[in-house]
Design an enzyme around this catalytic site. Structure first.
Site, short mmCIF file in Angstrom:
data_model
loop_
_atom_site.label_atom_id
_atom_site.label_comp_id
_atom_site.label_asym_id
_atom_site.label_seq_id
_atom_site.Cartn_x
_atom_site.Cartn_y
_atom_site.Cartn_z
N THR A 1 10.65 -2.99 4.38
CA THR A 1 10.54 -1.49 4.83
C THR A 1 11.22 -0.87 6.07
O THR A 1 11.20 -1.95 7.51
CB THR A 1 8.91 -0.65 5.08
OG1 THR A 1 8.37 -0.88 4.31
CG2 THR A 1 9.33 0.71 5.67
N LYS B 1 9.37 5.56 0.48
CA LYS B 1 8.49 4.36 1.57
C LYS B 1 8.08 5.42 2.22
O LYS B 1 6.41 5.58 3.20
CB LYS B 1 8.69 3.25 1.42
CG LYS B 1 7.97 2.30 2.87
CD LYS B 1 6.77 1.82 2.61
CE LYS B 1 5.72 1.23 2.69
NZ LYS B 1 6.07 0.14 3.11
N LYS C 1 5.85 1.64 13.92
CA LYS C 1 7.43 1.00 13.53
C LYS C 1 7.51 1.86 11.85
O LYS C 1 8.96 2.97 11.78
CB LYS C 1 7.49 -0.18 13.00
CG LYS C 1 9.39 -1.14 12.46
CD LYS C 1 8.44 -1.90 11.16
CE LYS C 1 8.86 -1.55 10.14
NZ LYS C 1 9.14 -2.14 8.61
#
Length: 291
Positions: free
Chosen positions: A98, A173, A241
């Site tokens: 990711t 995502k 994050k």
């Protein structure tokens, strides 16, 4: 001919994902920053642990990566010792990290210059999904590369979809994480309210989970949230994050994410409570602190 697959990055996600490929009968090579982890994987599965990226990707048909963040991707993909310089022409590079859409677009262009394919393919489903081979994979890349790569990803996924050109998987995502952030905060507030109202919280969940309030988070996390157990699942550090990536991309595309920004700060509070490695459902712990 046997398909040769290289898997770079054997963390809690990559380790079982590479294992599914080996169990499917593919010729798998692995590399990990800590070589002992690669040796451990090779002892558990049928495959080869490599000491360098160059050795791992030489002659590979597919190279899959699952590392930490943008800087880690650049480290393993670029430079004289990296994937792009050492993987053969025609190899398809599949990144499950990711990361930002920008780094996906950058790596796709660099791979294309070497006549390699590139697919950004972040996943959803967590460690349990990786271990059970039931991940959801969101892909960005060409139709041709995706058609070749999908059968491999099917070994550890229940859904693999192409959303558009390079970067589209990462942007999808981001949509996923934005939706989850709001859901977890809403569920945390709902359970907290039920507790404060002296309701039988488990019974409440049983009732409302049959209606419009139902969600994956409610089905899979409400029980542990009620019990105050957070030593599992997707870590708060990782979520922060991811939300940082979402907020940065939102600035680029002029999208307003007020709830996401607020929940990101709530996760910062959880980190300050010592919950860096707690599951993301630990947002409720923050509310209990202030009651």
């Amino acid at each position: 001919m046997t398909t040769t697959v290289t898997f770079i990055g054997l963390g809690v996600m990559g380790y079982p994902m590479a294992g599914h490929l080996a169990k499917a009968g593919l010729s798998v090579r692995v590399w990990n920053r800590t070589n002992a982890k690669a040796e451990q994987w090779a002892a558990e599965y049928s495959g080869k642990a490599c000491k360098t990226i160059a050795e791992a990707v030489e002659g590979a048909d597919f190279v899959m990566t699952c590392v930490g963040a943008d800087k880690d991707l650049i480290e393993v993909f670029e430079g004289d010792e990296g994937i792009i310089a050492n993987a053969p022409e025609g190899a398809i590079l599949i990144d499950h990290t990711t990361a930002s859409a920008g780094v996906a677009e950058r790596l796709a262009a660099a791979a294309a210059a070497r006549k390699q394919g590139f697919i950004d393919a972040p996943v959803s489903g967590g460690q349990q999904g990786a271990e059970n081979g039931k991940l959801t994979v969101m892909c960005g890349g060409s139709d041709t590369d995706f058609a070749e790569a999908k059968p491999l990803m099917d070994h550890y996924a229940r859904a693999v979809n192409l959303l558009g050109p390079a970067g589209s998987g990462q942007k999808t995502k981001m949509v996923n994480q934005i939706a989850i952030a709001g859901l977890v905060q809403g569920l945390s507030e709902a359970l907290h309210f039920a507790e404060q109202a002296n309701l039988d919280v488990a019974k409440v969940v049983d009732v409302i989970s049959k209606g419009a309030a139902q969600s994956w988070q409610m089905e899979n996390r409400s029980g542990t949230m009620i019990e105050g157990k957070f030593d599992h699942g997707f870590a708060v550090d990782w979520m922060r994050k991811d939300l940082g990536i979402c907020l940065e991309e939102a600035r680029k595309v002029n999208a307003s994410l007020p709830v996401t920004a607020l929940v990101d700060q709530f996760y910062a509070d959880v980190q300050a409570m010592g919950g860096q490695r707690w599951d993301t459902s630990s947002l409720i712990k923050r509310l209990r602190k202030f009651r």
